[in-house]
Design an enzyme around this catalytic site. Structure first.
Site, short mmCIF file in Angstrom:
data_model
loop_
_atom_site.label_atom_id
_atom_site.label_comp_id
_atom_site.label_asym_id
_atom_site.label_seq_id
_atom_site.Cartn_x
_atom_site.Cartn_y
_atom_site.Cartn_z
N ASP A 11 0.86 -1.18 0.00
CA ASP A 11 0.00 0.00 0.00
C ASP A 11 0.90 1.23 0.00
OD1 ASP A 11 -2.27 1.58 0.11
OD2 ASP A 11 -2.41 1.52 2.28
N SER A 12 0.30 2.39 -0.22
CA SER A 12 1.06 3.64 -0.22
C SER A 12 1.63 3.96 1.17
CB SER A 12 0.16 4.79 -0.66
OG SER A 12 -0.96 4.88 0.21
N TYR A 43 -0.64 8.47 -2.07
CA TYR A 43 -0.68 8.34 -3.53
C TYR A 43 -1.93 8.99 -4.13
CZ TYR A 43 2.96 4.65 -3.61
OH TYR A 43 4.12 3.93 -3.52
N GLY A 44 -3.01 9.03 -3.37
CA GLY A 44 -4.34 9.36 -3.90
C GLY A 44 -4.49 10.75 -4.47
N CYS A 74 -3.71 -0.94 -2.06
CA CYS A 74 -3.99 0.47 -2.28
C CYS A 74 -5.04 0.63 -3.38
CB CYS A 74 -2.69 1.17 -2.69
SG CYS A 74 -2.88 2.88 -3.14
N GLU A 154 -5.88 9.16 9.73
CA GLU A 154 -4.49 9.05 10.21
C GLU A 154 -4.30 9.79 11.53
OE1 GLU A 154 -1.18 9.25 7.73
OE2 GLU A 154 -1.89 7.40 6.84
N CYS A 186 -11.15 3.00 0.01
CA CYS A 186 -9.82 3.41 0.47
C CYS A 186 -9.54 2.63 1.75
CB CYS A 186 -9.80 4.91 0.74
SG CYS A 186 -8.25 5.49 1.49
N THR A 187 -8.31 2.14 1.88
CA THR A 187 -7.98 1.29 3.05
C THR A 187 -8.09 2.04 4.37
OG1 THR A 187 -5.67 1.78 2.58
CG2 THR A 187 -6.49 -0.37 1.89
N HIS A 188 -8.09 3.38 4.33
CA HIS A 188 -8.21 4.14 5.58
C HIS A 188 -9.64 4.21 6.09
CE1 HIS A 188 -4.22 5.64 4.47
NE2 HIS A 188 -4.11 6.13 5.68
#
Lengths: 274, 274
Positions: A11-12, A43-44, A74, A154, A186-188
């Protein structure tokens, strides 16, 4: 191919740990090698060219471990770089996070109106609507880029008044379209699920890619006879990062508060053009 | 040294354009070459090692233009990498954004209580309190890292309810310390000045580095006899970026909505360790 070879995943940054965590729960006998590009995250908000270039460097690093499968955790790389990686590394099996989420969403939707939220790169790629249309052309897809959600996740602002206000700002227009299913692209975003749930109400299904992707990895390994079922030994995931600031270590514990992970730093190179 | 040589200036991304804009207003006869590392932005959440490495690569690029002075417009690099760059590129003149802001703040404070807001990298470097203490040991410095302010500024949420709520969350504890002066320790923060003003009230002085830095550049060039006073010709700033996604172009217009800027893309290399 040897069953004992690891699963590669990248992932980023640290967001992909939501997928690693899921894979590790689902497949506790598998070795996992993760790479997070914390030196260049996020990256997004970057261009397709740069995202592809970074993804290629990371894959070059991961194939040193000869992984039996590579998971692109990602969403931005999944959207913009999967075909590129498949052509550059032919013979390697890549799993992206887009198709599993789409299949899950199509299973859940009743009114055929699906919403997608993601980074600007993921949304502007148009990959979600394109894949949905290929499978079921009657389904309507409504998308919205949500650039502020990654920093909110984050920073640990998971479910504050401010978080819900920002989510409403992004998602209200999707709710106006009467979506009944929302892909968290999105993984977040799974970290913000509680706040997103409050904004969308109880009638909208939330699709988190990590579950569907984990299931797909398991299926593919089973089909290929590559599943490592020796559960007696449970390998600890090995996590490589391109930068390890103390700051990001604190953030990582928000994704996966597990003390025994093996964490290493590695520097990725570029061809020196300048 | 030739007066006609350009001023070099760099930042992690587009934030440094607030300084370029100011320099261009103050010194309209000077050629300006800017580099923004949009392929790896942001720096403020990364480690000192990575930040120094990136700053060195950028300086290697800028010295191709033989600049008469190099302005480090990024507060994170200014905090962590100025001495490193000065030792690596001896003979070159670097101006950082920290000292000019500190001198301005010391001029404005009446009660000797100064607040500083910045990225996690800038704040954890401790550079602001250290420089203040060297000049006036009686001054108290209260710092607060504000990681969400860069994404808010980049997304154009300059003065919304959410923006003010986040600013209050960060700054209230500084106001409790009765600061009368607040250093905006990041090139993005001037975009949020209106919202910050509403939160801090009218009695706190806000210090924007771009003004003080521009003045210092002018003074140094004057002292060295290197000021290019031929104002008849007004060179257009040349802006290099390591990535040029459409997305960031839209954001750039929030920093400087000027159509005639010369914009170029260049890729910075790293030693290939992997």
């Amino acid at each position: 191919m040897n069953k004992k070879l690891p699963i590669g995943i990248f992932d980023s940054g640290i967001g992909g740990l939501t997928v690693v965590k899921r894979l590790n729960q689902l497949l506790p006998g598998e070795k996992i090698v993760y790479f997070g590009d914390t030196a260049r995250v996020p990256y997004g908000t970057k261009s397709a060219d740069i995202i592809k270039q970074y993804a290629m460097q990371i894959t070059n690093f991961l194939i040193r471990f000869d992984p039996k499968i590579i998971v692109i955790a990602c969403h931005s790389v999944s959207s913009l770089g999967t075909q590129f990686l498949e052509s550059r590394f032919s013979g390697r099996t890549f799993i992206d996070v887009i198709e599993p989420s789409v299949l899950d969403a199509l299973r859940f939707t009743r009114n055929k109106r699906i919403g997608v939220i993601g980074t600007p790169a993921t949304i502007s790629s148009g990959m979600y609507p394109s894949i949905v249309r290929k499978i079921d052309s009657e389904v309507q897809v409504y998308q919205k880029p949500c650039p502020l959600l990654v920093p909110l996740a984050e920073e640990g602002w998971f479910d504050t008044d401010v978080t819900r206000a920002i989510i409403s700002h992004y998602i209200d227009e999707l709710l106006d379209k009467q979506i009944d299913t929302l892909i968290l692209g999105c993984t977040h975003y799974p970290l913000l699920e509680k706040a997103i749930r409050k904004v969308v109400g109880s009638s909208v299904s939330l699709i988190d890619a990590s579950g569907a992707t984990g299931t797909k990895v398991k299926q593919i390994l089973e089909t290929k006879g590559l599943l490592n079922t020796k559960h007696s030994k449970k390998p600890v995931p090995v996590l490589y990062f391109s930068d390890l600031p103390e700051y990001r270590g604190q953030i990582m514990s928000r994704f996966w508060n597990r003390k025994d992970l093996i964490i290493k730093k590695v520097r990725l190179g570029e061809d020196p053009d300048v």
